[in-house]
Design a protein around this motif. Structure first.
Motif, short mmCIF file in Angstrom:
data_model
loop_
_atom_site.label_atom_id
_atom_site.label_comp_id
_atom_site.label_asym_id
_atom_site.label_seq_id
_atom_site.Cartn_x
_atom_site.Cartn_y
_atom_site.Cartn_z
N LYS A 66 0.85 -1.18 0.08
CA LYS A 66 0.02 0.15 0.12
C LYS A 66 1.06 1.26 -0.09
O LYS A 66 0.37 2.31 0.32
CB LYS A 66 -1.01 -0.04 1.31
N GLU A 67 2.01 1.19 -0.28
CA GLU A 67 3.20 2.28 -0.28
C GLU A 67 3.83 2.46 -1.62
O GLU A 67 4.20 1.38 -2.42
CB GLU A 67 4.24 1.94 0.71
N ILE A 68 3.94 3.72 -1.99
CA ILE A 68 4.68 4.16 -3.28
C ILE A 68 5.81 4.83 -2.71
O ILE A 68 5.49 5.97 -2.17
CB ILE A 68 3.66 4.88 -4.16
N LEU A 69 6.93 4.42 -3.21
CA LEU A 69 8.13 5.33 -2.98
C LEU A 69 8.60 6.18 -4.18
O LEU A 69 8.86 5.83 -5.28
CB LEU A 69 9.35 4.31 -2.49
N VAL A 70 8.96 7.37 -3.90
CA VAL A 70 9.57 8.43 -4.57
C VAL A 70 11.01 8.70 -4.16
O VAL A 70 11.16 9.31 -3.05
CB VAL A 70 8.86 9.66 -4.65
N THR A 71 11.91 8.38 -5.04
CA THR A 71 13.20 8.96 -4.95
C THR A 71 13.63 9.89 -6.12
O THR A 71 13.25 9.47 -6.96
CB THR A 71 14.09 7.74 -4.60
N ALA A 72 14.82 10.78 -5.72
CA ALA A 72 15.30 11.56 -7.09
C ALA A 72 16.68 11.87 -6.63
O ALA A 72 17.07 11.74 -5.51
CB ALA A 72 14.23 12.81 -6.93
N ASP A 73 17.16 12.27 -7.88
CA ASP A 73 18.58 12.86 -7.70
C ASP A 73 18.54 13.94 -8.95
O ASP A 73 18.12 13.58 -9.82
CB ASP A 73 19.65 11.80 -7.87
N THR A 74 19.50 15.08 -8.32
CA THR A 74 19.46 16.09 -9.19
C THR A 74 21.08 16.34 -9.79
O THR A 74 21.69 16.28 -8.68
CB THR A 74 18.91 17.38 -8.69
N ILE A 75 21.41 16.53 -10.89
CA ILE A 75 22.88 16.86 -11.11
C ILE A 75 22.97 17.99 -11.92
O ILE A 75 21.85 18.23 -12.86
CB ILE A 75 23.64 15.67 -11.91
N VAL A 76 23.86 18.79 -11.87
CA VAL A 76 24.05 19.77 -12.70
C VAL A 76 25.25 19.30 -13.89
O VAL A 76 26.41 18.86 -13.60
CB VAL A 76 24.83 21.28 -12.03
N TRP A 77 24.94 19.46 -15.10
CA TRP A 77 25.85 19.00 -16.17
C TRP A 77 26.31 20.12 -17.18
O TRP A 77 25.63 20.92 -17.70
CB TRP A 77 25.13 18.05 -17.19
N HIS A 78 27.53 20.25 -17.04
CA HIS A 78 28.17 21.41 -18.09
C HIS A 78 29.43 21.12 -18.60
O HIS A 78 30.41 20.44 -18.27
CB HIS A 78 28.53 22.57 -16.89
N LYS A 79 29.53 21.35 -20.18
CA LYS A 79 30.49 20.99 -20.86
C LYS A 79 31.03 19.39 -20.61
O LYS A 79 32.37 19.12 -20.36
CB LYS A 79 31.77 21.77 -20.68
#
Length: 198
Positions: A66-79
């Motif tokens: 009865k559970e839904i898990l949300v996980t996330a990761d953010t990166i900055v991408w340059h050159k």
């Protein structure tokens, strides 16, 4: 949408907490410790998606049906390089000098997990910084201490407010969670779970 499920947010980020709250989705925070290393051959969106799945797997064994898990990761991408969380004041200053007067990309990978189903997606936003002076960079780093932020800046903080002049894509993605896409994906995810259980 969530009447039959409890949403779990696997993140310590106060910015993600606020965005989920603004989506008016009832949720509970769960915490886990995850090594955020990744295979060096990965690039851009693949890094963010890999890390979001890694975070999901760290908690997966604790899920109920009865559970839904949300996980996330953010990166900055340059050159063709990922700018991760700065390790020091000098490292943060160097990152911001690199981002000055240029475009960069922000990728957030998101994983939705249920006992019967998992899916991962990512969103890319392009961000342009005007020229950053030494004084502006040092003021920001010393006053805002962005050491917990990829790329050494927070879009919602002083530097983002006064120096980001152009953006292509989702604003909330840069803050840490692509809320519009998450809403669509979560709705479809729940429909898929329900159809499997019928």
């Amino acid at each position: 949408m969530l009447k039959d499920y409890q949403l779990l947010l696997g993140s310590a980020s106060p910015r993600r907490h606020e965005l989920i709250y603004l989506m008016n989705l009832p949720y509970r925070i769960v915490k886990m410790r995850v090594d955020e290393s990744y295979p060096l051959h990965l690039k851009g969106a693949d890094i963010a998606e890999y890390l979001s799945r890694k975070k999901s797997m760290a908690y997966f064994k604790n899920l109920t049906d009865k559970e839904i898990l949300v996980t996330a990761d953010t990166i900055v991408w340059h050159k063709d390089e990922a700018l991760e969380k700065p390790e020091s004041r000098q490292n943060a200053i160097e990152m911001l000098h690199r981002l000055s007067n240029d475009w960069h990309q922000v990728f957030t990978g998101v994983t939705l997990a249920h006992l019967s189903l998992q899916t991962t997606f990512s969103v890319c936003t392009e961000v342009y910084f005007e020229t950053l002076t030494d004084e502006e960079i040092e003021f920001y780093v010393d006053d805002y201490r962005p050491f917990d932020k990829a790329g050494a800046y927070g879009m919602q903080e002083w530097l983002g407010v006064v120096k980001v002049s152009k953006i292509k894509g989702s604003y909330t993605n840069v803050v840490g969670l692509p809320t519009a896409e998450l809403y669509i994906q979560l709705r479809n995810f729940i429909r898929s779970i329900d159809s499997e259980n019928d």
